[in-house]
Write a protein that holds these residues in place. Structure first.
Motif, PDB file in Angstrom:
ATOM      1  N   ARG A 121      10.657  11.622  -0.682  1.00  8.70           N
ATOM      2  CA  ARG A 121      10.324  12.260  -2.215  1.00  8.70           C
ATOM      3  C   ARG A 121      10.454  10.338  -2.744  1.00  8.70           C
ATOM      4  N   GLU A 164       0.641  -1.051  -0.229  1.00 10.63           N
ATOM      5  CA  GLU A 164       0.094   0.256   0.147  1.00 10.63           C
ATOM      6  C   GLU A 164       1.085   1.294  -0.160  1.00 10.63           C
ATOM      7  N   SER A 165       1.844   1.348   0.982  1.00  9.08           N
ATOM      8  CA  SER A 165       2.512   1.909   0.655  1.00  9.08           C
ATOM      9  C   SER A 165       3.530   2.403  -0.395  1.00  9.08           C
ATOM     10  N   GLU A 219       9.872   3.476   8.890  1.00  9.17           N
ATOM     11  CA  GLU A 219       8.756   4.319   7.804  1.00  9.17           C
ATOM     12  C   GLU A 219       9.660   5.445   7.080  1.00  9.17           C
ATOM     13  N   LEU A 223       2.143   2.662  -3.576  1.00  5.99           N
ATOM     14  CA  LEU A 223       1.573   3.267  -3.956  1.00  5.99           C
ATOM     15  C   LEU A 223       1.859   4.951  -3.643  1.00  5.99           C
ATOM     16  N   GLU A 224       2.354   5.122  -2.560  1.00  2.98           N
ATOM     17  CA  GLU A 224       2.673   6.778  -1.903  1.00  2.98           C
ATOM     18  C   GLU A 224       3.583   7.449  -2.293  1.00  2.98           C
ATOM     19  N   SER A 225       3.487   8.961  -2.881  1.00  2.00           N
ATOM     20  CA  SER A 225       4.787   9.094  -3.062  1.00  2.00           C
ATOM     21  C   SER A 225       5.798  10.042  -2.421  1.00  2.00           C
ATOM     22  N   GLU A 226       4.899  10.220  -1.205  1.00  2.00           N
ATOM     23  CA  GLU A 226       6.179  10.548  -0.282  1.00  2.00           C
ATOM     24  C   GLU A 226       6.214   9.216   1.783  1.00  2.00           C
ATOM     25  N   ARG A 227       6.481   8.558   0.872  1.00  2.00           N
ATOM     26  CA  ARG A 227       6.999   7.171   2.282  1.00  2.00           C
ATOM     27  C   ARG A 227       6.239   5.825   1.620  1.00  2.00           C
ATOM     28  N   ARG A 228       7.706   5.606   2.197  1.00  2.00           N
ATOM     29  CA  ARG A 228       7.595   4.004   2.212  1.00  2.00           C
ATOM     30  C   ARG A 228       7.142   3.261   3.927  1.00  2.00           C
TER      31      ARG A 228
END
Length: 158
Positions: free
Chosen positions: A69, A39-40, A65, A42-47
């Motif tokens: 970018r 799920e993360s 976490e 797919l995010e642009s500011e976090r993994r």
């Protein structure tokens, strides 16, 4: 008997930091498992990365976490998400909750079973945890060693 929650701020170097993560973690120990939360990804500011180290207790996992970018790429070390390992980690969390006498054991076991596409077993909590571990091992035999460690931990709680 707790996860270690860490946050690492990497600014604009997100993709590079994520790619270099196995080497960076090598200063702590040898990762037994390194999983990128899908799920993360797919995010642009976090993994969010889940790390288990060789030689550490099954109860000790690093939830890392990484804030920065990121592009749309996936690091070379990130294999497919293992539903079986995820379900096994639900079993570990259920053991912790059982030992502490608090926590959403039913939710943990139900979510673990759902990840495997099986019914949550009936019986005592230890029996249900054991059934989840068995189902995860059947679903992905490569998880046999982790499943054995969880069974041993469960045996110490009885």
């Amino acid at each position: 008997m707790s996860d270690i929650d860490l946050e690492w701020r990497v600014g604009t170097q997100g993709d590079g930091a994520l790619e270099d993560l196995p080497g960076t973690l090598g200063g702590v120990g040898r990762p037994a498992s390194l999983r990128l939360d899908p799920e993360s990804a797919l995010e642009s500011e976090r993994r969010l990365v889940f790390v288990r180290f060789e030689g550490w207790s099954v109860f000790e996992r690093v939830d890392l976490e990484i804030v920065g970018r990121f592009g749309a790429g996936v690091p070379s070390w990130a294999g497919p998400w293992s539903a079986a390992e995820s379900a096994l980690m639900n079993g570990v969390a259920a053991i912790k909750a059982l030992c502490r006498g608090r926590g959403d054991v039913d939710g943990l076991l139900g979510r673990g079973a759902a990840r495997l596409g099986v019914e949550d077993a009936s019986g005592t909590v230890p029996e249900r945890i054991a059934a989840l571990v068995d189902a995860a091992e059947r679903a992905e035999p490569a998880q046999r060693a982790l499943a054995a460690r969880i069974r041993a931990a469960l045996g110490r709680t009885r």
